[in-house]
Write a protein that holds these residues in place. Structure first.
Motif, PDB file in Angstrom:
ATOM      1  N   LEU A 199       0.801  -0.522  -0.112  1.00 31.81           N
ATOM      2  CA  LEU A 199       0.307  -0.065  -0.213  1.00 31.81           C
ATOM      3  C   LEU A 199       0.346   0.925  -0.334  1.00 31.81           C
ATOM      4  CD1 LEU A 199      -2.191  -0.969   2.746  1.00 31.81           C
ATOM      5  CD2 LEU A 199      -2.717  -1.398   0.598  1.00 31.81           C
ATOM      6  N   SER A 200       2.230   1.075   0.068  1.00 29.07           N
ATOM      7  CA  SER A 200       2.732   2.423  -0.151  1.00 29.07           C
ATOM      8  C   SER A 200       3.094   3.315  -1.629  1.00 29.07           C
ATOM      9  CB  SER A 200       4.240   2.355   0.063  1.00 29.07           C
ATOM     10  OG  SER A 200       4.843   0.725  -0.598  1.00 29.07           O
ATOM     11  N   SER A 201       2.539   2.061  -2.801  1.00 29.36           N
ATOM     12  CA  SER A 201       3.062   3.834  -3.309  1.00 29.36           C
ATOM     13  C   SER A 201       1.155   4.195  -4.291  1.00 29.36           C
ATOM     14  CB  SER A 201       2.929   2.956  -4.637  1.00 29.36           C
ATOM     15  OG  SER A 201       2.786   1.987  -4.643  1.00 29.36           O
ATOM     16  N   LYS A 202       0.089   2.923  -3.930  1.00 32.24           N
ATOM     17  CA  LYS A 202      -0.701   3.140  -4.646  1.00 32.24           C
ATOM     18  C   LYS A 202      -1.885   2.902  -3.885  1.00 32.24           C
ATOM     19  CE  LYS A 202      -1.081  -0.962  -7.183  1.00 32.24           C
ATOM     20  NZ  LYS A 202      -1.537  -1.184  -8.820  1.00 32.24           N
ATOM     21  N   GLU A 203      -3.258   2.881  -3.976  1.00 32.82           N
ATOM     22  CA  GLU A 203      -4.121   2.950  -3.298  1.00 32.82           C
ATOM     23  C   GLU A 203      -5.167   1.674  -3.771  1.00 32.82           C
ATOM     24  OE1 GLU A 203      -9.116   4.364  -1.612  1.00 32.82           O
ATOM     25  OE2 GLU A 203      -7.483   5.974  -2.719  1.00 32.82           O
ATOM     26  N   ASN A 204      -4.848   0.630  -2.447  1.00 28.01           N
ATOM     27  CA  ASN A 204      -6.192  -0.859  -2.952  1.00 28.01           C
ATOM     28  C   ASN A 204      -7.272  -1.111  -2.096  1.00 28.01           C
ATOM     29  OD1 ASN A 204      -5.372  -3.591  -3.918  1.00 28.01           O
ATOM     30  ND2 ASN A 204      -3.530  -4.319  -3.322  1.00 28.01           N
ATOM     31  N   PRO A 205      -7.788  -0.710  -2.780  1.00 29.34           N
ATOM     32  CA  PRO A 205      -9.515  -0.381  -1.899  1.00 29.34           C
ATOM     33  C   PRO A 205     -10.120  -2.007  -1.768  1.00 29.34           C
ATOM     34  CG  PRO A 205      -9.705   0.174  -3.961  1.00 29.34           C
ATOM     35  CD  PRO A 205      -8.484  -0.217  -4.347  1.00 29.34           C
ATOM     36  N   SER A 206      -9.505  -3.549  -2.341  1.00 26.28           N
ATOM     37  CA  SER A 206     -10.173  -4.812  -2.381  1.00 26.28           C
ATOM     38  C   SER A 206      -8.940  -5.099  -0.938  1.00 26.28           C
ATOM     39  CB  SER A 206      -9.385  -5.383  -3.434  1.00 26.28           C
ATOM     40  OG  SER A 206      -8.124  -4.996  -3.870  1.00 26.28           O
ATOM     41  N   ALA A 207      -7.847  -4.322  -0.242  1.00 26.65           N
ATOM     42  CA  ALA A 207      -6.965  -4.973   0.538  1.00 26.65           C
ATOM     43  C   ALA A 207      -7.271  -4.079   1.589  1.00 26.65           C
ATOM     44  CB  ALA A 207      -5.533  -4.596  -0.272  1.00 26.65           C
ATOM     45  N   ILE A 208      -8.046  -3.053   1.931  1.00 28.41           N
ATOM     46  CA  ILE A 208      -8.851  -2.382   2.642  1.00 28.41           C
ATOM     47  C   ILE A 208     -10.197  -2.960   2.904  1.00 28.41           C
ATOM     48  CG2 ILE A 208      -9.828  -0.301   3.514  1.00 28.41           C
ATOM     49  CD1 ILE A 208      -6.745   0.034   3.476  1.00 28.41           C
ATOM     50  N   LYS A 209     -10.724  -3.716   2.157  1.00 27.15           N
ATOM     51  CA  LYS A 209     -11.373  -4.409   2.780  1.00 27.15           C
ATOM     52  C   LYS A 209     -11.408  -5.748   3.122  1.00 27.15           C
ATOM     53  CE  LYS A 209     -14.790  -2.596  -1.444  1.00 27.15           C
ATOM     54  NZ  LYS A 209     -15.662  -3.313  -2.815  1.00 27.15           N
ATOM     55  N   ALA A 210     -10.277  -5.794   2.888  1.00 24.59           N
ATOM     56  CA  ALA A 210      -9.642  -8.101   3.715  1.00 24.59           C
ATOM     57  C   ALA A 210     -10.198  -7.395   5.467  1.00 24.59           C
ATOM     58  CB  ALA A 210      -8.176  -7.749   3.027  1.00 24.59           C
ATOM     59  N   LEU A 211      -9.588  -6.184   5.987  1.00 22.97           N
ATOM     60  CA  LEU A 211     -10.103  -5.506   7.198  1.00 22.97           C
ATOM     61  C   LEU A 211     -10.652  -5.924   8.093  1.00 22.97           C
ATOM     62  CD1 LEU A 211      -8.158  -2.349   6.781  1.00 22.97           C
ATOM     63  CD2 LEU A 211      -6.833  -4.041   7.566  1.00 22.97           C
ATOM     64  N   ALA A 212     -11.741  -6.905   7.198  1.00 20.89           N
ATOM     65  CA  ALA A 212     -12.584  -7.214   7.939  1.00 20.89           C
ATOM     66  C   ALA A 212     -13.146  -9.123   7.487  1.00 20.89           C
ATOM     67  CB  ALA A 212     -14.481  -6.384   6.891  1.00 20.89           C
ATOM     68  N   LYS A 213     -12.354  -9.251   7.201  1.00 20.05           N
ATOM     69  CA  LYS A 213     -11.797 -10.745   6.928  1.00 20.05           C
ATOM     70  C   LYS A 213     -11.424 -11.148   8.045  1.00 20.05           C
ATOM     71  CE  LYS A 213     -13.272 -10.804   2.016  1.00 20.05           C
ATOM     72  NZ  LYS A 213     -13.339 -11.478   0.811  1.00 20.05           N
ATOM     73  N   ARG A 214     -11.650 -12.779   8.001  1.00 21.62           N
ATOM     74  CA  ARG A 214      -9.794 -12.936   8.384  1.00 21.62           C
ATOM     75  C   ARG A 214      -9.380 -14.811   8.208  1.00 21.62           C
ATOM     76  NH1 ARG A 214     -10.997  -9.441  10.499  1.00 21.62           N
ATOM     77  NH2 ARG A 214     -11.382  -8.433  12.488  1.00 21.62           N
ATOM     78  N   PRO A 215      -8.291 -14.484   8.041  1.00 19.05           N
ATOM     79  CA  PRO A 215      -7.147 -14.152   8.954  1.00 19.05           C
ATOM     80  C   PRO A 215      -6.719 -12.468   8.621  1.00 19.05           C
ATOM     81  CG  PRO A 215      -6.080 -15.855   7.925  1.00 19.05           C
ATOM     82  CD  PRO A 215      -7.733 -15.818   7.678  1.00 19.05           C
ATOM     83  N   VAL A 216      -6.570 -11.556   8.729  1.00 18.45           N
ATOM     84  CA  VAL A 216      -5.769 -11.101   8.379  1.00 18.45           C
ATOM     85  C   VAL A 216      -4.273  -9.939   9.043  1.00 18.45           C
ATOM     86  CG1 VAL A 216      -6.667  -9.581   9.968  1.00 18.45           C
ATOM     87  CG2 VAL A 216      -6.628  -8.364   7.345  1.00 18.45           C
ATOM     88  N   VAL A 217      -3.643 -10.223   7.735  1.00 17.81           N
ATOM     89  CA  VAL A 217      -2.809  -9.708   8.041  1.00 17.81           C
ATOM     90  C   VAL A 217      -2.006  -8.353   7.735  1.00 17.81           C
ATOM     91  CG1 VAL A 217       0.628 -10.622   7.811  1.00 17.81           C
ATOM     92  CG2 VAL A 217      -1.367 -11.777   7.932  1.00 17.81           C
ATOM     93  N   LEU A 218      -1.564  -7.171   8.994  1.00 21.57           N
ATOM     94  CA  LEU A 218      -1.103  -5.992   9.018  1.00 21.57           C
ATOM     95  C   LEU A 218       0.536  -6.048   8.977  1.00 21.57           C
ATOM     96  CD1 LEU A 218      -4.205  -5.891   8.940  1.00 21.57           C
ATOM     97  CD2 LEU A 218      -3.413  -4.119  10.401  1.00 21.57           C
ATOM     98  N   ASP A 219       1.120  -4.963   7.444  1.00 23.60           N
ATOM     99  CA  ASP A 219       3.083  -5.069   8.044  1.00 23.60           C
ATOM    100  C   ASP A 219       2.350  -3.540   8.086  1.00 23.60           C
ATOM    101  OD1 ASP A 219       3.495  -7.376   7.533  1.00 23.60           O
ATOM    102  OD2 ASP A 219       4.319  -7.313   5.107  1.00 23.60           O
ATOM    103  N   VAL A 220       2.765  -2.937   9.415  1.00 23.98           N
ATOM    104  CA  VAL A 220       2.882  -1.699   9.826  1.00 23.98           C
ATOM    105  C   VAL A 220       4.118  -0.883  10.194  1.00 23.98           C
ATOM    106  CG1 VAL A 220       1.659   0.014  12.042  1.00 23.98           C
ATOM    107  CG2 VAL A 220       0.877  -1.869  11.793  1.00 23.98           C
ATOM    108  N   ASP A 221       4.758  -0.118   9.542  1.00 24.61           N
ATOM    109  CA  ASP A 221       6.028   1.295   9.878  1.00 24.61           C
ATOM    110  C   ASP A 221       5.798   1.557  11.057  1.00 24.61           C
ATOM    111  OD1 ASP A 221       8.255   1.783   9.652  1.00 24.61           O
ATOM    112  OD2 ASP A 221       7.460   3.738   8.222  1.00 24.61           O
ATOM    113  N   TRP A 222       6.658   1.680  12.003  1.00 24.52           N
ATOM    114  CA  TRP A 222       6.571   1.820  13.890  1.00 24.52           C
ATOM    115  C   TRP A 222       6.757   3.325  13.817  1.00 24.52           C
ATOM    116  CZ3 TRP A 222       4.459  -1.155  17.409  1.00 24.52           C
ATOM    117  CH2 TRP A 222       4.507  -1.009  18.045  1.00 24.52           C
ATOM    118  N   PRO A 223       5.980   3.621  14.450  1.00 26.68           N
ATOM    119  CA  PRO A 223       6.401   5.140  14.519  1.00 26.68           C
ATOM    120  C   PRO A 223       7.320   6.231  15.011  1.00 26.68           C
ATOM    121  CG  PRO A 223       4.510   5.073  16.110  1.00 26.68           C
ATOM    122  CD  PRO A 223       5.048   3.217  14.814  1.00 26.68           C
TER     123      PRO A 223
END
Length: 234
Positions: A199-223
């Motif tokens: 998601l770093s370069s372009k928007e991906n609506p299908s990936a955002i919708k996957a947040l409501a499904k399980r399992p889901v994996v998030l890679d978070v850049d730590w603040p």
């Protein structure tokens, strides 16, 4: 009538015409004349053609001779069963000029259908390539400064994301799956991938919708303002 003589009875009344019904002999004569009409028509036709040919050629004596023959001709009106040679359908078709066949180009409907099919094939190819890349990303450990969160349980994820690309984590609700993770999902972190989709370069609506499904994996850049945890996955 009792007072009339027999001779008077045989006389026709004054003003009486001839019988309109022809005798059998007269009918036979008329039939013979009718039968000879086609031959007479043929002779008159020949005389007319001869007169026309003489007139075209400028032959005055021949033209005068043909005119004399035509003076005795009779124009028959009515049902004359003269046989006329008619060209066959095959000969008529051969005489008619043939038109060159039209070269039919692709119709607008078929062109639009082909374009739509090409777009679908391209989209399918891009989707397959993106899916393969996502699987490769998940097979590798997260990079430095990235924490990978995996959510398998059903329930509210509890994160509110910004509309940026990539999206920022604006809120983590208390008591939700993200709040109970150890380390807790940080507010101010940046979600750079979901299920391996970048998601770093372009928007991906299908990936955002996957947040409501399980399992889901998030890679978070730590603040940078929060100490980095020792574990790179949770």
């Amino acid at each position: 009538m009792d007072c009339m003589k027999k001779e008077d009875l045989r006389l026709l009344p004054s003003g009486t015409g001839a019988c309109p019904f022809a005798a059998p002999a007269a009918r036979r004569a008329e039939a013979e004349v009718s039968a000879s009409r086609p031959e007479k028509l043929a002779k008159d036709h020949e005389a007319g053609e001869a007169a026309l040919a003489a007139l075209t050629a400028g032959d005055a004596p021949a033209f005068q001779k043909a005119l004399l023959a035509l003076k005795e001709s009779v124009v028959w009106m009515g049902n004359v069963n003269a046989e006329v040679e008619r060209p066959s359908k095959k000969a008529k078709a051969e005489e008619e000029p043939r038109e060159a066949p039209l070269l039919a180009g692709p119709s607008p409907v078929s062109s639009e259908r082909d374009a739509a099919e090409d777009d679908e094939e391209e989209d399918a190819a891009e989707a397959a390539a993106a899916r393969q890349q996502a699987q490769e990303n998940l097979s590798k450990p997260p990079k430095k400064g990235i924490v990978r969160y995996t959510f398998r349980d059903e329930g509210l994820l509890g994160v509110r994301l910004s509309r940026d690309v990539p999206p920022w984590i604006l809120e983590v609700r208390e008591g939700t799956l993200s709040y109970r993770k150890n380390p807790r999902v940080p507010v101010g972190g940046v979600v750079i991938a979901i299920n391996g989709y970048d998601l770093s370069s372009k928007e991906n609506p299908s990936a955002i919708k996957a947040l409501a499904k399980r399992p889901v994996v998030l890679d978070v850049d730590w603040p940078i303002d929060i100490p980095m945890p020792a574990a790179s996955s949770a």
